[in-house]
Scaffold this motif. Structure first.
Motif, PDB file in Angstrom:
ATOM      1  N   THR A   1       0.850  -1.195   0.000  1.00 44.87           N
ATOM      2  CA  THR A   1       0.000   0.000   0.000  1.00 44.87           C
ATOM      3  C   THR A   1       0.880   1.238   0.000  1.00 44.87           C
ATOM      4  O   THR A   1       1.724   1.399   0.886  1.00 44.87           O
ATOM      5  CB  THR A   1      -0.886   0.011   1.262  1.00 44.87           C
ATOM      6  OG1 THR A   1      -1.519  -1.265   1.377  1.00 44.87           O
ATOM      7  CG2 THR A   1      -1.933   1.105   1.180  1.00 44.87           C
ATOM      8  N   THR A   2       0.692   2.115  -0.982  1.00 48.93           N
ATOM      9  CA  THR A   2       1.534   3.321  -1.041  1.00 48.93           C
ATOM     10  C   THR A   2       0.716   4.593  -0.839  1.00 48.93           C
ATOM     11  O   THR A   2       1.260   5.696  -0.892  1.00 48.93           O
ATOM     12  CB  THR A   2       2.246   3.400  -2.395  1.00 48.93           C
ATOM     13  OG1 THR A   2       1.265   3.386  -3.430  1.00 48.93           O
ATOM     14  CG2 THR A   2       3.193   2.229  -2.581  1.00 48.93           C
ATOM     15  N   ASP A   3      -0.585   4.435  -0.636  1.00 46.72           N
ATOM     16  CA  ASP A   3      -1.437   5.597  -0.402  1.00 46.72           C
ATOM     17  C   ASP A   3      -2.441   5.247   0.682  1.00 46.72           C
ATOM     18  O   ASP A   3      -3.257   4.344   0.456  1.00 46.72           O
ATOM     19  CB  ASP A   3      -2.160   5.992  -1.705  1.00 46.72           C
ATOM     20  CG  ASP A   3      -2.940   7.285  -1.543  1.00 46.72           C
ATOM     21  OD1 ASP A   3      -2.639   8.045  -0.600  1.00 46.72           O
ATOM     22  OD2 ASP A   3      -3.864   7.520  -2.356  1.00 46.72           O
ATOM     23  N   PRO A   4      -2.420   5.836   1.866  1.00 45.84           N
ATOM     24  CA  PRO A   4      -1.583   6.971   2.266  1.00 45.84           C
ATOM     25  C   PRO A   4      -0.136   6.557   2.533  1.00 45.84           C
ATOM     26  O   PRO A   4       0.138   5.393   2.795  1.00 45.84           O
ATOM     27  CB  PRO A   4      -2.253   7.434   3.561  1.00 45.84           C
ATOM     28  CG  PRO A   4      -2.840   6.182   4.128  1.00 45.84           C
ATOM     29  CD  PRO A   4      -3.278   5.363   2.946  1.00 45.84           C
ATOM     30  N   TRP A   5       0.751   7.556   2.476  1.00 46.75           N
ATOM     31  CA  TRP A   5       2.175   7.309   2.717  1.00 46.75           C
ATOM     32  C   TRP A   5       2.740   8.467   3.532  1.00 46.75           C
ATOM     33  O   TRP A   5       2.457   9.628   3.241  1.00 46.75           O
ATOM     34  CB  TRP A   5       2.923   7.209   1.389  1.00 46.75           C
ATOM     35  CG  TRP A   5       4.331   6.707   1.553  1.00 46.75           C
ATOM     36  CD1 TRP A   5       5.436   7.471   1.806  1.00 46.75           C
ATOM     37  CD2 TRP A   5       4.784   5.356   1.455  1.00 46.75           C
ATOM     38  NE1 TRP A   5       6.555   6.658   1.885  1.00 46.75           N
ATOM     39  CE2 TRP A   5       6.179   5.363   1.669  1.00 46.75           C
ATOM     40  CE3 TRP A   5       4.143   4.135   1.213  1.00 46.75           C
ATOM     41  CZ2 TRP A   5       6.945   4.191   1.641  1.00 46.75           C
ATOM     42  CZ3 TRP A   5       4.905   2.987   1.183  1.00 46.75           C
ATOM     43  CH2 TRP A   5       6.284   3.012   1.394  1.00 46.75           C
ATOM     44  N   GLU A   6       3.490   8.110   4.545  1.00 51.87           N
ATOM     45  CA  GLU A   6       4.078   9.155   5.387  1.00 51.87           C
ATOM     46  C   GLU A   6       5.575   8.943   5.522  1.00 51.87           C
ATOM     47  O   GLU A   6       6.048   7.804   5.535  1.00 51.87           O
ATOM     48  CB  GLU A   6       3.424   9.138   6.771  1.00 51.87           C
ATOM     49  CG  GLU A   6       2.014   9.701   6.751  1.00 51.87           C
ATOM     50  CD  GLU A   6       1.342   9.629   8.106  1.00 51.87           C
ATOM     51  OE1 GLU A   6       1.691   8.718   8.890  1.00 51.87           O
ATOM     52  OE2 GLU A   6       0.477  10.473   8.377  1.00 51.87           O
ATOM     53  N   VAL A   7       6.278  10.033   5.600  1.00 49.43           N
ATOM     54  CA  VAL A   7       7.727   9.989   5.768  1.00 49.43           C
ATOM     55  C   VAL A   7       8.090  10.730   7.051  1.00 49.43           C
ATOM     56  O   VAL A   7       7.726  11.891   7.227  1.00 49.43           O
ATOM     57  CB  VAL A   7       8.451  10.652   4.571  1.00 49.43           C
ATOM     58  CG1 VAL A   7       9.961  10.489   4.717  1.00 49.43           C
ATOM     59  CG2 VAL A   7       7.970  10.063   3.256  1.00 49.43           C
TER      60      VAL A   7
ATOM     61  N   SER B   1       3.302  13.922   5.164  1.00 50.33           N
ATOM     62  CA  SER B   1       2.599  13.050   4.228  1.00 50.33           C
ATOM     63  C   SER B   1       3.218  13.228   2.839  1.00 50.33           C
ATOM     64  O   SER B   1       3.732  14.298   2.505  1.00 50.33           O
ATOM     65  CB  SER B   1       1.108  13.387   4.187  1.00 50.33           C
ATOM     66  OG  SER B   1       0.887  14.500   3.353  1.00 50.33           O
ATOM     67  N   PHE B   2       3.164  12.147   2.048  1.00 48.84           N
ATOM     68  CA  PHE B   2       3.733  12.198   0.708  1.00 48.84           C
ATOM     69  C   PHE B   2       3.070  13.308  -0.113  1.00 48.84           C
ATOM     70  O   PHE B   2       3.723  14.005  -0.882  1.00 48.84           O
ATOM     71  CB  PHE B   2       3.570  10.836   0.024  1.00 48.84           C
ATOM     72  CG  PHE B   2       4.105  10.796  -1.376  1.00 48.84           C
ATOM     73  CD1 PHE B   2       5.454  10.968  -1.631  1.00 48.84           C
ATOM     74  CD2 PHE B   2       3.248  10.598  -2.455  1.00 48.84           C
ATOM     75  CE1 PHE B   2       5.951  10.947  -2.932  1.00 48.84           C
ATOM     76  CE2 PHE B   2       3.736  10.577  -3.748  1.00 48.84           C
ATOM     77  CZ  PHE B   2       5.083  10.750  -3.990  1.00 48.84           C
ATOM     78  N   LYS B   3       1.757  13.483   0.099  1.00 45.37           N
ATOM     79  CA  LYS B   3       1.022  14.529  -0.636  1.00 45.37           C
ATOM     80  C   LYS B   3       1.583  15.919  -0.321  1.00 45.37           C
ATOM     81  O   LYS B   3       1.792  16.732  -1.219  1.00 45.37           O
ATOM     82  CB  LYS B   3      -0.465  14.482  -0.260  1.00 45.37           C
ATOM     83  CG  LYS B   3      -1.239  13.413  -1.004  1.00 45.37           C
ATOM     84  CD  LYS B   3      -2.746  13.663  -0.915  1.00 45.37           C
ATOM     85  CE  LYS B   3      -3.511  12.508  -1.547  1.00 45.37           C
ATOM     86  NZ  LYS B   3      -3.619  11.335  -0.652  1.00 45.37           N
TER      87      LYS B   3
ATOM     88  N   GLY C   1      10.089   1.279  -6.320  1.00 40.39           N
ATOM     89  CA  GLY C   1      10.286   2.006  -5.071  1.00 40.39           C
ATOM     90  C   GLY C   1       9.260   3.069  -4.748  1.00 40.39           C
ATOM     91  O   GLY C   1       9.588   4.079  -4.131  1.00 40.39           O
ATOM     92  N   ALA C   2       8.014   2.859  -5.185  1.00 41.80           N
ATOM     93  CA  ALA C   2       6.950   3.820  -4.931  1.00 41.80           C
ATOM     94  C   ALA C   2       6.764   4.021  -3.428  1.00 41.80           C
ATOM     95  O   ALA C   2       7.028   3.113  -2.643  1.00 41.80           O
ATOM     96  CB  ALA C   2       5.638   3.318  -5.551  1.00 41.80           C
ATOM     97  N   PRO C   3       6.300   5.193  -3.043  1.00 46.95           N
ATOM     98  CA  PRO C   3       6.040   6.352  -3.918  1.00 46.95           C
ATOM     99  C   PRO C   3       7.260   7.256  -4.085  1.00 46.95           C
ATOM    100  O   PRO C   3       7.233   8.178  -4.884  1.00 46.95           O
ATOM    101  CB  PRO C   3       4.941   7.094  -3.142  1.00 46.95           C
ATOM    102  CG  PRO C   3       5.253   6.827  -1.712  1.00 46.95           C
ATOM    103  CD  PRO C   3       5.826   5.430  -1.653  1.00 46.95           C
ATOM    104  N   MET C   4       8.343   6.935  -3.362  1.00 43.62           N
ATOM    105  CA  MET C   4       9.460   7.857  -3.307  1.00 43.62           C
ATOM    106  C   MET C   4      10.726   7.065  -3.043  1.00 43.62           C
ATOM    107  O   MET C   4      10.798   6.339  -2.064  1.00 43.62           O
ATOM    108  CB  MET C   4       9.196   8.818  -2.152  1.00 43.62           C
ATOM    109  CG  MET C   4      10.064  10.010  -2.099  1.00 43.62           C
ATOM    110  SD  MET C   4       9.488  11.107  -0.767  1.00 43.62           S
ATOM    111  CE  MET C   4      10.713  10.775   0.473  1.00 43.62           C
TER     112      MET C   4
END
Lengths: 213, 303
Positions: B83-89, B102-104, B205-208
């Protein structure tokens, strides 16, 4: 027949009529397919493989040939054990399987030299000397050359069975080197190559009494 | 474009534009961006190679991403389970604004551009990949780098229920990578979020994911969930697995062999069965741009 037919005897009866030339023929098919595909590609006549080998075809072929060599080698070794432990009389298939294994080792080596390293002899030579897994693979191959050359009835007669058997014990270290070679090629301890090595070690354990000179 | 290039590198360190700016690369980069509708400064093309990029299929079907298996086609087969959405760093350590981004929100703050880079795997194969993304320096500047920071550590997502390879322990999970701060701030160091103008596929390597084109591919860590600025050199996965074979720097270097194979030449993926081996270039051909980072260092020792 004074006793009921055992499963082994049944299997023996089924396998007895299979001619050895059929084993050679079927066993060589993947190799013939690969050699034909490479030849057609080299002459630019036809693309036999298409996309079936993925985006790194020479590496795929190299690995495929190496695995075929190990599979036939393991089958060869298994035949003696099946005879000793389970009274399966498959001995007439041992020579075809062994020679097929050697056939695939030679092709594996040729693809490494030609397609992978592309006859860059400097790199080939330094690889053989400096890379333990290549040194090990090459040592295994060299051990099998006299074994393959003497895998015929004329040579058994010439050498005499005792000397011949002693010479063919070279297959024991050679198969172990082959298994170690495959494990060492990998970047990590890979399950598949470790499985091959595990099977080889088990087979050798079955034959441990014969490992002695 | 605010806060760009806050590194100690100056434009004097970079190859003069008139030498480096290749008209063909410029045109190719500009037309690719126009075609995919990605806005970005046209000057980005100056970091791109004019070599022909590999096909989408090659880039997305031949991957090393051991979280999804060790076979080259395993990632393409299994990575869709991630799962790549949602994605947090999580960005932390020696930064002014630590926190979970958040990736967004990251994407909203970054300027996406295209970079066509050579990619050299430590296994001696290579590709040319048209990435989309942003400079890592922009992201680090957004978080605010504190003066004591010397290194940047990265971590990949650890979620064994979606990444079956993590159920086996041949790698001490999560996958970890790291860079020296000056390497991280170099304008070539890139955070990729797309390929060929499309969203980056999971197996890539999604999303980043990081892209450090002058280092062996395994340094370019995928699916990043954690970035930490530190004052000490962080542990890195392949170095933890096998230190004699994989150093912290892992710069592409044809003169320093892998203990088990030569690094003098490489096979460019996609050339077919009879593809010629090509000589491997120092720093993967980015010597002019990055050699100064390693001035005075023994690269045989610091491999």
């Amino acid at each position: 027949m004074s006793h009921p037919i055992t499963p082994s005897e049944r299997i023996n009866a089924v396998l007895r009529p299979i001619p050895t030339w059929l084993v050679y023929l079927l066993g060589a098919l993947p190799g013939v397919y690969i050699v034909l595909g490479i030849t057609l590609a080299l002459t630019g006549t036809y693309d036999l493989f298409g996309h079936s080998l993925g985006v790194d075809p020479s590496r795929t072929i190299e690995r495929w040939l190496g695995e075929l060599a190990l599979q036939f080698f393991i089958a060869t070794m298994a035949i003696s054990i099946l005879r000793d432990r389970f009274r399966l009389k498959l001995i007439k298939f041992r020579r075809p399987l062994g020679l097929l294994s050697f056939f695939y080792i030679v092709l594996h080596l040729a693809v490494w030299l030609g397609l992978d390293l592309q006859f860059r002899w400097g790199e080939v030579w330094s690889d053989i000397l400096k890379r333990p897994y290549i040194t090990i693979g090459m040592a295994g191959f060299l051990m099998l050359i006299p074994v393959a050359i003497t895998s015929n009835n004329a040579m058994i007669r010439k050498l005499g069975p005792m000397k011949w058997q002693k010479l063919h014990k070279l297959t024991y270290p050679a198969i172990l080197l082959g298994g170690v070679h495959y494990v060492m090629v990998q970047k990590i301890w890979e399950v598949e190559s470790l499985t091959y090595l595990g099977v080889i070690v088990v087979l050798l354990a079955f034959r441990w009494k014969r490992l002695l000179p | 474009m605010a806060n760009r290039f806050k590194s100690d590198l100056t434009w004097g360190d970079v190859t003069p534009e008139n030498i480096f700016l290749n008209r063909r690369a410029f045109m190719a980069g500009a037309s690719a961006m126009a075609a995919t509708g990605i806005a970005g400064p046209a000057l980005a093309a100056k970091y791109s190679t004019d070599e022909e990029p590999n096909a989408w299929e090659e880039i997305t079907q031949y991957n090393n991403f051991y979280e999804f298996g060790t076979g080259k086609s395993d990632p393409a087969e299994y990575a869709s389970e991630m799962t790549t959405d949602p994605w947090e760093v999580e960005i932390g350590g020696l930064v002014d604004k630590p926190g979970t981004y958040s990736f967004k929100d990251i994407m909203a703050a970054m300027t996406v551009e295209e970079r066509i880079y050579r990619f050299r795997c430590v296994e001696a194969w290579s590709m040319v990949i048209p990435w989309n993304g942003f400079e890592l320096a922009d992201l680090l500047n957004m978080a605010g780098i504190q003066s004591g920071a010397k290194y940047v550590a990265f971590e990949t997502l650890h979620r064994p229920e979606e990444m079956w390879g993590q159920k086996r322990n041949f790698v001490p999970w999560p996958y970890r990578e790291g860079l020296r701060l000056d390497e991280a701030m170099h304008p070539l160091t890139f955070m990729a979020t797309g390929i060929y103008g499309k969203t980056i596929p999971n197996q890539n390597g999604a999303p980043m994911r990081l892209v450090v084109p002058w280092k062996y591919g395994f340094k370019s860590i995928k699916s990043i969930v954690k970035i930490t600025l530190t004052d000490t050199q962080p542990p890195t996965s392949w170095n933890m697995i096998n230190a004699p074979e994989y150093g912290f720097y892992s710069n592409v270097n044809p003169q320093v062999d892998h203990p088990r194979w030569s690094q003098a030449s490489e096979r460019r993926v996609g050339g077919g069965l009879l593809a010629k081996r090509i000589p491997t270039l120092m720093f993967n051909g980015y010597e002019k741009e990055v050699a100064s980072l390693y001035e005075g260092m023994d690269l045989k020792k610091n491999f």
